[in-house]
Design an enzyme around this catalytic site. Structure first.
Site, PDB file in Angstrom:
ATOM      1  N   HIS A 209     -20.984   9.462  28.122  1.00  0.00           N
ATOM      2  CA  HIS A 209     -20.623   9.419  29.751  1.00  0.00           C
ATOM      3  C   HIS A 209     -20.829  10.682  30.127  1.00  0.00           C
ATOM      4  CE1 HIS A 209     -19.112   8.689  33.612  1.00  0.00           C
ATOM      5  NE2 HIS A 209     -19.152   7.312  33.216  1.00  0.00           N
TER       6      HIS A 209
ATOM      7  N   ASP B 238     -18.757   0.112  29.606  1.00  0.00           N
ATOM      8  CA  ASP B 238     -19.873  -0.854  29.276  1.00  0.00           C
ATOM      9  C   ASP B 238     -19.706  -1.548  27.866  1.00  0.00           C
ATOM     10  OD1 ASP B 238     -21.905   0.670  31.310  1.00  0.00           O
ATOM     11  OD2 ASP B 238     -21.227  -1.296  31.857  1.00  0.00           O
TER      12      ASP B 238
HETATM   13  C1  SDX Z   1     -22.017   3.748  33.595  1.00  0.00           C
HETATM   14  O1  SDX Z   1     -21.557   7.674  36.151  1.00  0.00           O
HETATM   15  C2  SDX Z   1     -20.807   6.876  36.091  1.00  0.00           C
HETATM   16  O2  SDX Z   1     -19.526   7.126  36.339  1.00  0.00           O
HETATM   17  C3  SDX Z   1     -21.384   5.592  35.400  1.00  0.00           C
HETATM   18  C4  SDX Z   1     -20.200   4.459  35.172  1.00  0.00           C
HETATM   19  C5  SDX Z   1     -19.765   3.934  36.434  1.00  0.00           C
HETATM   20  O3  SDX Z   1     -18.487   3.179  36.346  1.00  0.00           O
HETATM   21  O4  SDX Z   1     -20.260   3.844  37.555  1.00  0.00           O
HETATM   22  O5  SDX Z   1     -19.215   4.811  34.355  1.00  0.00           O
HETATM   23  C6  SDX Z   1     -21.007   3.222  34.807  1.00  0.00           C
HETATM   24  O6  SDX Z   1     -23.325   3.985  33.688  1.00  0.00           O
HETATM   25  C7  SDX Z   1     -21.693   4.152  32.083  1.00  0.00           C
HETATM   26  C8  SDX Z   1     -22.893   4.545  31.212  1.00  0.00           C
HETATM   27  C9  SDX Z   1     -23.514   3.362  30.911  1.00  0.00           C
HETATM   28  N1  SDX Z   1     -24.950   3.747  30.051  1.00  0.00           N
HETATM   29  C10 SDX Z   1     -24.940   3.663  28.781  1.00  0.00           C
HETATM   30  O7  SDX Z   1     -24.126   3.438  28.025  1.00  0.00           O
HETATM   31  C11 SDX Z   1     -26.447   4.219  28.047  1.00  0.00           C
HETATM   32  C12 SDX Z   1     -25.984   5.043  26.918  1.00  0.00           C
HETATM   33  N2  SDX Z   1     -25.512   6.203  27.375  1.00  0.00           N
HETATM   34  C13 SDX Z   1     -26.249   7.583  27.345  1.00  0.00           C
HETATM   35  O8  SDX Z   1     -27.610   7.173  27.877  1.00  0.00           O
HETATM   36  C14 SDX Z   1     -25.515   8.479  28.083  1.00  0.00           C
HETATM   37  O9  SDX Z   1     -24.393   8.698  27.272  1.00  0.00           O
HETATM   38  C15 SDX Z   1     -25.408   8.618  29.585  1.00  0.00           C
HETATM   39  C16 SDX Z   1     -26.579   8.402  30.568  1.00  0.00           C
HETATM   40  C17 SDX Z   1     -24.225   7.549  29.914  1.00  0.00           C
HETATM   41  C18 SDX Z   1     -24.942   9.922  29.868  1.00  0.00           C
HETATM   42  O10 SDX Z   1     -25.808  11.000  29.884  1.00  0.00           O
HETATM   43  P1  SDX Z   1     -26.161  12.407  30.011  1.00  0.00           P
HETATM   44  O11 SDX Z   1     -24.721  12.993  30.614  1.00  0.00           O
HETATM   45  O12 SDX Z   1     -27.263  12.791  30.595  1.00  0.00           O
HETATM   46  O13 SDX Z   1     -26.100  12.880  28.365  1.00  0.00           O
HETATM   47  P2  SDX Z   1     -27.214  13.196  27.755  1.00  0.00           P
HETATM   48  O14 SDX Z   1     -28.131  11.979  27.761  1.00  0.00           O
HETATM   49  O15 SDX Z   1     -27.748  14.750  28.239  1.00  0.00           O
HETATM   50  O16 SDX Z   1     -26.591  13.280  26.248  1.00  0.00           O
HETATM   51  C19 SDX Z   1     -26.150  14.476  25.796  1.00  0.00           C
HETATM   52  C20 SDX Z   1     -26.400  14.361  24.257  1.00  0.00           C
HETATM   53  C21 SDX Z   1     -27.763  13.969  23.933  1.00  0.00           C
HETATM   54  O17 SDX Z   1     -28.186  14.578  22.415  1.00  0.00           O
HETATM   55  P3  SDX Z   1     -29.010  15.927  22.392  1.00  0.00           P
HETATM   56  O18 SDX Z   1     -30.480  15.463  22.866  1.00  0.00           O
HETATM   57  O19 SDX Z   1     -28.368  17.079  23.208  1.00  0.00           O
HETATM   58  O20 SDX Z   1     -29.039  16.167  20.855  1.00  0.00           O
HETATM   59  O21 SDX Z   1     -25.719  13.178  23.800  1.00  0.00           O
HETATM   60  C22 SDX Z   1     -26.503  12.536  23.046  1.00  0.00           C
HETATM   61  C23 SDX Z   1     -27.879  12.725  23.706  1.00  0.00           C
HETATM   62  O22 SDX Z   1     -28.914  12.371  22.719  1.00  0.00           O
HETATM   63  N3  SDX Z   1     -26.095  11.217  23.642  1.00  0.00           N
HETATM   64  C24 SDX Z   1     -26.326  10.016  22.872  1.00  0.00           C
HETATM   65  C25 SDX Z   1     -25.832   9.042  23.728  1.00  0.00           C
HETATM   66  N4  SDX Z   1     -25.303   9.297  25.000  1.00  0.00           N
HETATM   67  C26 SDX Z   1     -25.421  10.821  24.694  1.00  0.00           C
HETATM   68  N5  SDX Z   1     -26.892   9.658  21.691  1.00  0.00           N
HETATM   69  C27 SDX Z   1     -26.937   8.191  21.415  1.00  0.00           C
HETATM   70  N6  SDX Z   1     -26.380   7.415  22.005  1.00  0.00           N
HETATM   71  C28 SDX Z   1     -25.715   7.732  23.378  1.00  0.00           C
HETATM   72  N7  SDX Z   1     -25.315   6.600  23.775  1.00  0.00           N
END
Ligand code: SDX
Length: 371
Positions: free
Chosen positions: A257, A308
């Site tokens: 998140h 989710d």
């Molecule tokens: C919702 O914003 C809100 O409030 C949204 C929400 C709401 O109520 O409205 O809470 C609802 O959208 C929840 C999120 C649903 N999405 C997912 O579950 C998709 C999977 N999650 C990721 O895409 C990610 O965690 C996000 C998009 C939710 C957040 O991404 P960020 O803050 O941009 O973090 P990032 O992608 O820069 O990740 C930081 C690190 C990375 O590693 P490095 O590249 O630095 O080595 O953490 C890793 C990412 O690769 N990482 C993950 C991961 N989430 C982050 N690695 C694997 N699986 C994941 N899910």
């Protein structure tokens, strides 16, 4: 000029609607734990829009207002029937139908607060009927008309399945709607605010927000979680599946998140709901698999589930089709979008940030014959 990827950590506005502070989520000062445990979705919608919980008279009137506005014009049913159901995603149908609602609403562009609140009721009530009607129509069934004697959550499940839900199912769904209602300045809510900050109308704001929620990095994740769980047939297979995904640098849907770094408080509540609901239904496999994956991801990546992840088990166990998970999220989040739209319209200021230019330096035009 400082830029941050994805506006991470940027405070773009002030808002009195919901607060996320130290991983605690409150709506108008009330904790989601208290609201999920003791309130109904209708109370929460009233709270988000008006700033206070309704008293008994106000709640009765609000409920009746929603119930009296839950039917949709025949043109909407005709539109849904005309769309290629098997080819398009339900979120694209929902985006189109809500936009069409705006076209059919003679007051769509009236911007006084009283009319906007009446339109808010119409949108909130009708979006539930649209999602369930789409599900019935694509199965070749007639839509089920909303009933005035059922609460919002029970009515959704009734219109979806054509029979009244159990008390456990209705209450579980009511809680799920409460937990998804608002979440500060998430991508779809910010989209809604940017849209109406130009003094565009509430239907445009909600339609824009539906478009943003559709993406798998945001609201679309719950559907992707279910598709992942469907591919994993046993707990022992989960380890291989997750390792393979991580090795391929794939995002595991339902984890991580942008704001919560010590866990999404909604996921903690939803995990317990998923456990109780699957125990009640006698079908615990999905919950046990989800709990195993949660532990696996925590140990391997230090990532925690977001709202989710366990939503997938809850919605599947309630008998909601997988590609309707995100429309269900939209039905609930309409309440938050509308609250922010009403707040933004009171702010009356265009939202227009800057971009740091990193393109070509200035250069003279070259006529096409000389290129
Ligand atoms: C919702 O914003 C809100 O409030 C949204 C929400 C709401 O109520 O409205 O809470 C609802 O959208 C929840 C999120 C649903 N999405 C997912 O579950 C998709 C999977 N999650 C990721 O895409 C990610 O965690 C996000 C998009 C939710 C957040 O991404 P960020 O803050 O941009 O973090 P990032 O992608 O820069 O990740 C930081 C690190 C990375 O590693 P490095 O590249 O630095 O080595 O953490 C890793 C990412 O690769 N990482 C993950 C991961 N989430 C982050 N690695 C694997 N699986 C994941 N899910």
């Amino acid at each position: 000029m400082t830029t941050t990827k994805g506006l991470e950590g940027i405070v773009a506005t002030t808002s009195a609607i919901s607060s996320i502070h130290n991983d605690v989520l409150t709506y108008r000062g009330y904790s989601i734990e208290d609201l999920a445990e003791q309130a109904t979705f209708e109370e929460v919608v009233y709270l988000l829009w008006n700033g206070e919980l309704p008293d008994a008279v106000q709640l009765r009137e609000f409920r009746s207002n929603l119930a009296n506005n839950a039917t949709v014009p025949d043109e909407i049913y005709d539109l849904i029937k005309a769309l290629p159901h098997q080819k398009v995603h339900p979120m694209a149908v929902l985006r189109t139908a809500v936009s069409a609602l705006g076209v059919l609403d003679e007051q769509a562009d009236d911007m006084d607060e009283k009319t906007n609140k009446q339109k808010a009721i119409r949108i909130q009530a009708k979006i539930s009927t649209i999602v369930t009607a789409f599900s019935r129509i694509r199965q070749g069934l007639e839509p089920v008309a909303p009933r005035k004697d059922l609460g919002f959550a029970a009515n959704f499940l009734y219109m979806l399945k054509g029979k009244e839900p159990s008390t456990v199912a209705a209450r579980t769904f009511d809680k799920a709607l409460i937990l998804h209602a608002d979440h500060e300045l998430n991508a779809s809510t910010f989209t809604a605010r940017v849209c109406v900050a130009t003094l565009s109308d509430i239907y445009s704001g909600v339609t824009a927000a539906i478009g943003a929620l559709k993406g798998p990095l945001h609201g679309g994740a719950n559907e992707q979680v279910m598709r992942m769980l469907d591919k994993i047939t046993s707990i022992s297979e989960a380890d291989f599946f997750i390792e393979d995904a991580l090795a391929k640098k794939q995002k595991i849907m339902g984890f991580g998140h942008r704001v919560y770094k010590n866990g999404d408080p909604r996921a903690r509540i939803q995990k317990k709901m998923a456990e109780e609901l699957t125990q009640d239904s006698g079908e615990e496999k999905l919950y046990l698999l989800s709990a195993h994956i949660e532990e696996l991801i925590r140990n391997r990546k230090g990532l925690l589930p977001n709202t989710d992840f366990y939503s997938a088990t809850i919605y599947h166990t309630l008998g909601i089709e997988t590609d309707l998970f995100t429309p269900v999220f939209a039905v609930s989040r309409t309440s938050g979008w509308v609250a922010h739209i009403l707040e933004q319209l009171g702010d009356n200021r265009l939202i227009r940030p800057r971009a740091e230019y990193n393109g070509q330096p200035y250069r003279a035009y070259v006529p096409v014959d000389a290129r």
